[in-house]
Design a protein around this motif. Structure first.
Motif, PDB file in Angstrom:
ATOM      1  N   LEU A  60       0.822  -1.074  -0.009  1.00 25.98           N
ATOM      2  CA  LEU A  60       0.010  -0.190  -0.124  1.00 25.98           C
ATOM      3  C   LEU A  60       0.758   1.249   0.065  1.00 25.98           C
ATOM      4  N   CYS A  61       2.286   1.091  -0.047  1.00 27.14           N
ATOM      5  CA  CYS A  61       3.271   2.261   0.177  1.00 27.14           C
ATOM      6  C   CYS A  61       3.988   2.516  -0.854  1.00 27.14           C
ATOM      7  N   ASP A  62       4.063   3.844  -1.154  1.00 29.59           N
ATOM      8  CA  ASP A  62       5.177   4.282  -2.161  1.00 29.59           C
ATOM      9  C   ASP A  62       6.789   4.323  -1.690  1.00 29.59           C
ATOM     10  N   PHE A  63       6.869   4.312  -0.271  1.00 28.06           N
ATOM     11  CA  PHE A  63       8.127   4.193   0.175  1.00 28.06           C
ATOM     12  C   PHE A  63       7.690   3.866   1.747  1.00 28.06           C
ATOM     13  N   VAL A  64       8.926   3.284   2.331  1.00 29.26           N
ATOM     14  CA  VAL A  64       8.993   2.530   3.618  1.00 29.26           C
ATOM     15  C   VAL A  64      10.142   3.331   4.330  1.00 29.26           C
ATOM     16  N   LEU A  65       9.760   3.414   5.409  1.00 28.68           N
ATOM     17  CA  LEU A  65      10.791   4.072   6.592  1.00 28.68           C
ATOM     18  C   LEU A  65      10.720   3.122   7.734  1.00 28.68           C
ATOM     19  N   VAL A  66      12.049   2.778   8.073  1.00 29.68           N
ATOM     20  CA  VAL A  66      12.356   1.905   9.453  1.00 29.68           C
ATOM     21  C   VAL A  66      12.977   2.586  10.413  1.00 29.68           C
ATOM     22  N   ILE A  67      12.295   2.498  11.370  1.00 32.90           N
ATOM     23  CA  ILE A  67      13.094   3.195  12.804  1.00 32.90           C
ATOM     24  C   ILE A  67      13.783   2.114  13.150  1.00 32.90           C
ATOM     25  N   SER A  68      15.006   2.268  13.514  1.00 34.23           N
ATOM     26  CA  SER A  68      15.980   1.131  14.192  1.00 34.23           C
ATOM     27  C   SER A  68      16.594   1.418  15.352  1.00 34.23           C
ATOM     28  N   LEU A  69      17.074   0.290  16.077  1.00 29.75           N
ATOM     29  CA  LEU A  69      17.614   0.410  17.488  1.00 29.75           C
ATOM     30  C   LEU A  69      18.300  -0.970  17.691  1.00 29.75           C
ATOM     31  N   PRO A  70      19.512  -0.898  18.142  1.00 30.91           N
ATOM     32  CA  PRO A  70      20.182  -2.074  18.619  1.00 30.91           C
ATOM     33  C   PRO A  70      19.338  -2.881  19.597  1.00 30.91           C
ATOM     34  N   GLU A  71      19.334  -4.093  19.533  1.00 27.75           N
ATOM     35  CA  GLU A  71      18.296  -5.130  20.041  1.00 27.75           C
ATOM     36  C   GLU A  71      18.144  -4.771  21.655  1.00 27.75           C
ATOM     37  N   SER A  72      19.625  -4.436  22.035  1.00 24.38           N
ATOM     38  CA  SER A  72      19.799  -4.479  23.644  1.00 24.38           C
ATOM     39  C   SER A  72      19.186  -3.347  24.069  1.00 24.38           C
ATOM     40  N   LEU A  73      19.068  -2.049  23.260  1.00 28.92           N
ATOM     41  CA  LEU A  73      18.547  -1.136  23.900  1.00 28.92           C
ATOM     42  C   LEU A  73      16.926  -0.877  23.534  1.00 28.92           C
ATOM     43  N   GLN A  74      16.566  -1.796  22.460  1.00 27.22           N
ATOM     44  CA  GLN A  74      15.167  -2.079  22.219  1.00 27.22           C
ATOM     45  C   GLN A  74      14.465  -2.835  23.415  1.00 27.22           C
ATOM     46  N   LEU A  75      15.440  -3.826  23.891  1.00 28.41           N
ATOM     47  CA  LEU A  75      14.738  -4.709  24.904  1.00 28.41           C
ATOM     48  C   LEU A  75      14.709  -3.813  26.224  1.00 28.41           C
ATOM     49  N   LYS A  76      15.576  -2.943  26.402  1.00 24.94           N
ATOM     50  CA  LYS A  76      15.757  -2.203  27.688  1.00 24.94           C
ATOM     51  C   LYS A  76      14.511  -1.028  27.512  1.00 24.94           C
ATOM     52  N   ARG A  77      14.318  -0.522  26.314  1.00 26.68           N
ATOM     53  CA  ARG A  77      13.201   0.543  26.530  1.00 26.68           C
ATOM     54  C   ARG A  77      11.779  -0.060  26.445  1.00 26.68           C
ATOM     55  N   LEU A  78      11.725  -1.288  26.213  1.00 24.85           N
ATOM     56  CA  LEU A  78      10.533  -1.912  25.966  1.00 24.85           C
ATOM     57  C   LEU A  78      10.176  -2.467  27.480  1.00 24.85           C
ATOM     58  N   MET A  79      11.252  -2.906  28.160  1.00 26.67           N
ATOM     59  CA  MET A  79      11.017  -3.424  29.532  1.00 26.67           C
ATOM     60  C   MET A  79      10.423  -2.213  30.346  1.00 26.67           C
ATOM     61  N   GLU A  80      11.026  -0.950  30.289  1.00 26.41           N
ATOM     62  CA  GLU A  80      10.646   0.114  30.783  1.00 26.41           C
ATOM     63  C   GLU A  80       9.421   0.831  30.589  1.00 26.41           C
ATOM     64  N   ARG A  81       9.251   0.668  29.314  1.00 30.31           N
ATOM     65  CA  ARG A  81       8.088   1.138  28.885  1.00 30.31           C
ATOM     66  C   ARG A  81       6.651   0.423  29.286  1.00 30.31           C
ATOM     67  N   ASN A  82       6.697  -0.674  29.101  1.00 31.21           N
ATOM     68  CA  ASN A  82       5.593  -1.656  29.385  1.00 31.21           C
ATOM     69  C   ASN A  82       5.707  -2.214  30.736  1.00 31.21           C
ATOM     70  N   ASN A  83       6.708  -2.040  31.591  1.00 31.58           N
ATOM     71  CA  ASN A  83       6.806  -2.836  32.974  1.00 31.58           C
ATOM     72  C   ASN A  83       6.885  -4.227  32.470  1.00 31.58           C
ATOM     73  N   LEU A  84       7.765  -4.779  31.732  1.00 24.43           N
ATOM     74  CA  LEU A  84       7.785  -6.079  31.540  1.00 24.43           C
ATOM     75  C   LEU A  84       9.240  -6.738  31.996  1.00 24.43           C
ATOM     76  N   THR A  85       9.174  -7.964  32.286  1.00 29.91           N
ATOM     77  CA  THR A  85      10.237  -8.757  32.657  1.00 29.91           C
ATOM     78  C   THR A  85      11.063  -8.851  31.403  1.00 29.91           C
ATOM     79  N   GLU A  86      12.224  -9.395  31.378  1.00 28.32           N
ATOM     80  CA  GLU A  86      13.242  -9.341  30.324  1.00 28.32           C
ATOM     81  C   GLU A  86      12.498 -10.538  29.309  1.00 28.32           C
ATOM     82  N   SER A  87      12.150 -11.688  29.960  1.00 22.83           N
ATOM     83  CA  SER A  87      11.629 -12.753  29.047  1.00 22.83           C
ATOM     84  C   SER A  87      10.415 -12.436  28.403  1.00 22.83           C
ATOM     85  N   GLN A  88       9.548 -11.615  29.082  1.00 24.05           N
ATOM     86  CA  GLN A  88       8.360 -11.161  28.408  1.00 24.05           C
ATOM     87  C   GLN A  88       8.436 -10.243  26.992  1.00 24.05           C
ATOM     88  N   ALA A  89       9.512  -9.275  27.431  1.00 25.77           N
ATOM     89  CA  ALA A  89       9.785  -8.295  26.427  1.00 25.77           C
ATOM     90  C   ALA A  89      10.483  -8.997  25.149  1.00 25.77           C
TER      91      ALA A  89
END
Length: 200
Positions: free
Chosen positions: A126-155
């Motif tokens: 459906l798109c003319d262009f695609v933009l991806v927002i990226s992060l190293p997975e270690s930082l992605q995991l850390k942010r997700l745990m903090e944002r959603n109050n999840l354990t490491e395994s849940q995140a």
């Protein structure tokens, strides 16, 4: 002509921050997550089919779908995740198409289609262009745990349920690394917006 810029990435990589940038520039956003929330509204087709499939155990006391409870079922079971996708994705896709067509009728120059599972669901068509927002997975995991109050395994289970970020990056027209500040992210997005506008 209306150009559609697909916006995707991994969970907690910063798509919402990017959305805020586009909103400030008065660019309409079709948000697949918001559409997904609405199809879970009581009485909707999506609600009825999901409750039939996963039982009333996923409901709160007010009969609304508890998304966290549903997530705990599907994020650890690929077959159940696939079944949920089979129910919800066609409904979400049709609503996205309806909204994009509305913006085309209004002759919007650019519309952002925000979809965490853009490639997984074939939404890039459906798109003319695609933009991806990226992060190293270690930082992605850390942010997700903090944002959603999840354990490491849940995140980690939520991250693993999506297409690897490297695969999305390989398919994208534009990639923005979001390891810096919000101001730095917005500067990168400005450059991409200028490139997309030039295509119009």
């Amino acid at each position: 002509m209306t150009l559609v810029l697909g916006l995707t990435g991994g969970i907690a990589t910063g798509k919402s921050t990017a959305d805020n940038f586009f909103k400030k520039h008065h660019i309409p956003i079709v948000d697949s997550d918001k559409i997904a929330h609405h199809i879970y509204d009581p009485g909707k087709q999506g609600y009825n089919e999901v409750v039939t499939e996963f039982s009333s155990a996923i409901l709160d006391s007010d009969k609304k779908i508890n998304r966290k409870r549903l997530g705990e079922i599907v994020f650890h079971n690929p077959q159940k995740m696939q079944r949920l996708d089979e129910i919800t994705h066609p409904l979400i896709y049709q609503e996205v198409v309806n909204k994009l067509n509305k913006y085309r009728e209004q002759a919007e120059k650019i519309v952002v289609f925000d979809a965490p599972l853009l490639y997984e669901t074939g939404g890039q068509r459906l798109c003319d262009f695609v933009l991806v927002i990226s992060l190293p997975e270690s930082l992605q995991l850390k942010r997700l745990m903090e944002r959603n109050n999840l354990t490491e395994s849940q995140a980690q289970a939520r991250i693993d349920s999506q297409m690897p970020l490297a695969k999305k990056i390989a398919k994208a027209d534009f990639v923005v690394d979001n390891t810096g500040t919000i101001d730095e992210l917005e500067e990168k997005l400005k450059e991409i917006l200028l490139k997309v506008e030039a295509e119009g």
